[in-house]
Design a protein around this motif. Structure first.
Motif, short mmCIF file in Angstrom:
data_model
loop_
_atom_site.label_atom_id
_atom_site.label_comp_id
_atom_site.label_asym_id
_atom_site.label_seq_id
_atom_site.Cartn_x
_atom_site.Cartn_y
_atom_site.Cartn_z
N GLY A 180 0.80 -1.22 0.00
CA GLY A 180 0.00 0.00 0.00
C GLY A 180 0.83 1.27 0.00
O GLY A 180 0.28 2.37 0.05
N THR A 181 2.15 1.12 -0.08
CA THR A 181 3.04 2.29 -0.15
C THR A 181 3.76 2.29 -1.49
O THR A 181 3.71 1.31 -2.24
CB THR A 181 4.07 2.29 0.99
OG1 THR A 181 5.05 1.26 0.74
CG2 THR A 181 3.39 2.03 2.33
N GLN A 182 4.46 3.36 -1.78
CA GLN A 182 5.14 3.48 -3.06
C GLN A 182 6.41 2.64 -3.16
O GLN A 182 6.97 2.52 -4.25
CB GLN A 182 5.46 4.95 -3.35
CG GLN A 182 4.23 5.80 -3.61
CD GLN A 182 4.59 7.17 -4.16
OE1 GLN A 182 5.75 7.58 -4.14
NE2 GLN A 182 3.58 7.88 -4.65
N CYS A 183 6.83 2.06 -2.06
CA CYS A 183 8.01 1.21 -2.14
C CYS A 183 7.65 -0.27 -2.13
O CYS A 183 8.50 -1.12 -1.86
CB CYS A 183 9.02 1.53 -1.03
SG CYS A 183 8.39 1.38 0.64
N PHE A 184 6.39 -0.57 -2.42
CA PHE A 184 5.95 -1.96 -2.56
C PHE A 184 5.71 -2.25 -4.04
O PHE A 184 5.04 -1.48 -4.73
CB PHE A 184 4.67 -2.19 -1.76
CG PHE A 184 4.23 -3.63 -1.74
CD1 PHE A 184 4.82 -4.56 -0.89
CD2 PHE A 184 3.22 -4.08 -2.59
CE1 PHE A 184 4.41 -5.88 -0.87
CE2 PHE A 184 2.81 -5.40 -2.58
CZ PHE A 184 3.41 -6.31 -1.72
N ASP A 185 6.26 -3.37 -4.52
CA ASP A 185 6.12 -3.74 -5.94
C ASP A 185 4.78 -4.46 -6.14
O ASP A 185 4.68 -5.67 -5.99
CB ASP A 185 7.29 -4.64 -6.34
CG ASP A 185 7.23 -5.04 -7.82
OD1 ASP A 185 6.49 -4.39 -8.58
OD2 ASP A 185 7.91 -6.01 -8.19
N ASP A 186 3.74 -3.67 -6.49
CA ASP A 186 2.40 -4.23 -6.57
C ASP A 186 2.25 -5.25 -7.70
O ASP A 186 1.52 -6.24 -7.56
CB ASP A 186 1.36 -3.11 -6.78
CG ASP A 186 1.37 -2.13 -5.63
OD1 ASP A 186 0.94 -2.50 -4.54
OD2 ASP A 186 1.82 -0.99 -5.83
N ASP A 187 2.90 -5.03 -8.84
CA ASP A 187 2.68 -5.93 -9.99
C ASP A 187 3.75 -6.99 -10.16
O ASP A 187 3.71 -7.79 -11.09
CB ASP A 187 2.55 -5.12 -11.28
CG ASP A 187 3.75 -4.20 -11.53
OD1 ASP A 187 4.79 -4.37 -10.85
OD2 ASP A 187 3.63 -3.31 -12.39
N GLY A 188 4.72 -7.04 -9.23
CA GLY A 188 5.70 -8.11 -9.25
C GLY A 188 6.67 -8.07 -10.41
O GLY A 188 7.24 -9.11 -10.76
N ASP A 189 6.89 -6.87 -11.00
CA ASP A 189 7.84 -6.80 -12.11
C ASP A 189 9.25 -6.43 -11.67
O ASP A 189 10.13 -6.22 -12.50
CB ASP A 189 7.33 -5.82 -13.18
CG ASP A 189 7.12 -4.40 -12.63
OD1 ASP A 189 7.53 -4.13 -11.48
OD2 ASP A 189 6.52 -3.58 -13.36
N GLY A 190 9.44 -6.36 -10.34
CA GLY A 190 10.77 -6.08 -9.80
C GLY A 190 11.06 -4.62 -9.56
O GLY A 190 12.13 -4.28 -9.05
N VAL A 191 10.13 -3.73 -9.92
CA VAL A 191 10.36 -2.29 -9.75
C VAL A 191 9.12 -1.68 -9.09
O VAL A 191 7.98 -1.97 -9.50
CB VAL A 191 10.62 -1.59 -11.10
CG1 VAL A 191 10.98 -0.12 -10.87
CG2 VAL A 191 11.73 -2.30 -11.87
N ASP A 192 9.29 -0.85 -8.02
CA ASP A 192 8.16 -0.18 -7.38
C ASP A 192 8.10 1.27 -7.84
O ASP A 192 8.91 1.72 -8.66
CB ASP A 192 8.27 -0.28 -5.86
CG ASP A 192 9.60 0.22 -5.33
OD1 ASP A 192 10.18 1.16 -5.91
OD2 ASP A 192 10.08 -0.32 -4.31
N GLU A 193 7.12 2.04 -7.30
CA GLU A 193 6.98 3.45 -7.70
C GLU A 193 8.22 4.26 -7.33
O GLU A 193 8.64 5.15 -8.09
CB GLU A 193 5.75 4.08 -7.03
CG GLU A 193 4.43 3.58 -7.59
CD GLU A 193 3.73 2.60 -6.68
OE1 GLU A 193 2.52 2.71 -6.52
OE2 GLU A 193 4.43 1.72 -6.12
#
Length: 663
Positions: A180-193
């Protein structure tokens, strides 16, 4: 509200139209049960939604968007029953609010659950953490959560109710860090916001991803489709990616291309090499190129086990080699040489009775003929699908009702909404003495008033008449009843008040010729406050070619029956048997079909005997089902068919019709 409901129509593609087979109760709750015509926009129940989207267009409380109530009915036509009510189990723990679930959004909370030390009433007994479940536990960090649920009871900022922060710590004790934060990789592509992912809900979008022609910024450089030519045909085959070319670098690949044996999806259909000799059509692991000599039969391929079926199963160009096909492989009395088309199945042989299962039991090249799932008249509808006359292609549930004294659309009504009255009641007619004379196969119109009004009708029938009486109330809330009496006007034969609120309907087989009376009256509780019109349909026909003549309880006293005719009789208790004698020619099939339970409640059985008095076959179906079978007569001669009760049912007496068909 109406705008919201109408928008739901775009999502609905199916209806819920009930089907009926044979004689069934007229279910026209509004009076006519009209499913005829080609206009799917008819709104029968007047709830604002036509039948093509209303899953029950006979109930004004059922339509897309209706409010669900706790009644076991899908009011809103979404395929789910009673959702959002107290009798629906929202969390799937087996208990609803009506069952006592005090938190139907939590599958760990329900009556009888184990109480744990978590600050909740797990077992729904009105107490929280009762007993000694929290013994020895205390809230060390003072954040209101005990160690049983607090994953770090020494830090008040960490507990199940805490908010996640971008700090590498699981603050809310859900075994996920920084969700729920910008440092969590929501889509699992290895890169977060934080790492620059400009669409963290799309695993194909992140810094460094390949840019493709899709109208999105795949590589997160703020440019869309940069470096990609989206306007042209990359391989010169006349199709662009935007036009469906699934490989715009290969000129042999485009929508509509001919599929070739090259390992490519040439026609962009999603399948590779289909329709070619290197495609395994039947799924047996081999294609024609691999040596499959019949790629439409999964039992035939190179190396398959050869069986006695007249086919080259192993694709060695020889059929049935090294197999003895002269014997009876399944013990059903017929060999392959005798015409057994499946000598591994004892239910399959020439002359076997067809059943509704997709198998050619009698080896005549046709599947399921003479059963309810075979379309006898070729109109696309079987008896199992609701065809009430599968010998007439003009009669089926989709047919248009016409004025011909026939139920063309199989809705249980004849000539509904299009016929005119043959007779209108003449008052007074409230007794048998004053009864109006009416004819068979007629529409009779009348009106029921308040204060105990009764309408009596008199009709004369020949012996063995199947009589159907159906009343419709085109308008108004009349809840009527029907009673059929014998010639004395007091002995009741049948009665129907349709407690479910639909119109009454009677069907009886009457063996005796003479006078009968029909009484129409209102059911006083719901008759309404004024007079109400009704339509009384009277249908009947003589059904019997060969009636029984008692005594006929042995083969020596058997009544004559011409194969192909209809016999009829009355079984008087479990000791009574009716025998009929008939002759057949070699090679004939005869179907025996008895109609008993539906017209009299008799639970019957049929036994076929040969001229020597030996039993050939007995059909004793379970429950209330009527016997039905087809027999192949290999030898010409005299045979007997015996009708009796099954001797195990409570109803061992009643009238019957025995239909025979020769082919």
């Amino acid at each position: 509200m109406r705008a919201t409901l109408l928008s739901l129509l775009l999502l609905l593609l199916m209806g819920c139209e009930p089907q009926t087979i044979g004689f069934t109760d007229d279910d026209d709750a509004t009076g006519d049960d009209d499913d005829t015509g080609d206009d799917d926009d008819d709104d029968v129940d007047g709830d604002g939604f036509p039948a093509d989207v209303d899953c029950n267009d006979m109930n004004a409380d059922v339509y897309p968007g209706a409010t669900e109530t706790c009644d076991g009915v899908d009011e809103d036509c979404d395929g789910t029953i009673d959702e959002e009510t107290d009798c629906y189990d929202d969390d799937g723990d087996g208990e609803t609010e009506d069952d006592g679930d005090c938190d139907d959004g939590n599958p760990t909370v329900y009556p009888g659950a184990d109480e744990v030390c978590d600050g909740q009433d797990n077992d729904c007994n009105g107490q929280v953490d009762e007993g000694d479940v929290c013994e020895g536990s205390e809230d060390n960090d003072g954040d209101g959560y005990l160690p049983t649920v607090d994953c770090d009871d020494n830090d008040p900022a960490i507990n199940p109710g805490a908010t996640e922060h971008c700090d590498g710590v699981d603050e809310d004790c859900d075994d996920l860090i920084d969700e729920g934060t910008q440092c969590f990789d929501d889509d699992g592509d290895g890169v977060d916001e934080v790492g620059g992912d400009c669409d963290d809900a799309n695993p194909d979008t992140y810094p460094g991803a390949d840019e493709v022609c899709d109208g999105q910024d795949n590589d997160c450089d703020t440019e869309i489709d940069d470096g990609v030519d989206c306007s042209g045909d990359g391989d010169g085959d006349g199709f662009t990616t935007a036009e469906g070319d699934c490989n715009d670098s290969e000129a042999t690949v485009y929508p509509g291309a001919t599929e070739t044996c090259d390992g490519l999806d040439n026609n962009c259909s999603g399948d590779i090499d289909e329709g070619t000799n290197c495609y395994d059509d039947d799924g047996d692991g081999q294609s024609e190129d691999d040596g499959d000599c019949d790629d439409s039969n999964a039992d035939t391929f190179a190396g398959a086990v050869e069986i006695c079926d007249g086919l080259d199963n192993d694709c060695d160009t020889v059929a049935d080699e090294d197999i003895d096909c002269s014997g009876d492989g399944d013990g059903d009395g017929a060999t392959v040489n005798d015409g057994d088309c499946d000598d591994t199945d004892a239910t399959v042989f020439p002359g076997a009775t067809e059943i509704c299962n997709g198998i050619d039991e009698d080896c005549d090249g046709t599947t399921d003929e003479e059963t309810e799932c075979y379309d006898d008249d070729g109109d696309g509808v079987t008896e199992a699908d609701g065809d009430c006359d599968d010998g007439d292609a003009a009669i089926n549930p989709s047919a248009t009702e016409v004025t011909d004294s026939v139920d063309n659309d199989c809705d249980g009504q004849i000539d509904e909404n299009i016929a005119t009255c043959d007779f209108t009641e003449i008052e007074p007619n409230g007794t048998t003495v004053l009864a109006d004379d009416i004819d068979l196969n007629s529409l009779n119109c009348g009106e029921i008033g308040q204060g105990g009004d009764e309408d009596w009708y008199e009709l004369t029938l020949n012996a063995w008449t199947e009589l159907t009486i159906d009343i419709d109330t085109p308008v108004g809330p009349l809840d009527s009843t029907l009673t059929l009496y014998e010639s004395d006007g007091t002995t009741q034969i049948d009665f129907n008040d349709d407690t479910d609120g639909t119109d009454p309907y009677l069907n009886n087989l009457l063996p005796d010729a003479g006078t009968y009376y029909v009484k129409v009256e209102a059911f006083s509780i719901s008759a309404g406050g004024s007079d109400h019109d009704y339509e009384l349909w009277i249908f009947g026909y003589e059904t019997c070619d060969d009636p029984e003549v008692e005594p006929n309880g042995t083969t020596g006293l058997a009544d004559s029956l011409t194969a192909g005719d209809t016999a009829c009789g009355y079984v008087d208790g479990w000791l009574d048997s009716d025998y009929f004698v008939f002759t057949v020619f070699s090679g004939e099939f005869v179907t025996f079909d008895i109609d008993a339970n539906a017209i009299s409640g008799l639970e019957a059985q049929l036994t076929l005997w040969d001229s020597s008095g030996d039993e050939v076959y007995k059909d004793e179906p379970p429950g209330a089902a009527d016997p039905y079978f087809t027999w192949f007569f290999a030898t010409s001669g005299t045979y007997y068919i015996e009708v009796e009760s099954d001797n195990i049912a409570s109803n061992t007496s009643g009238n019957y019709l025995l239909y025979t068909t020769v082919f």
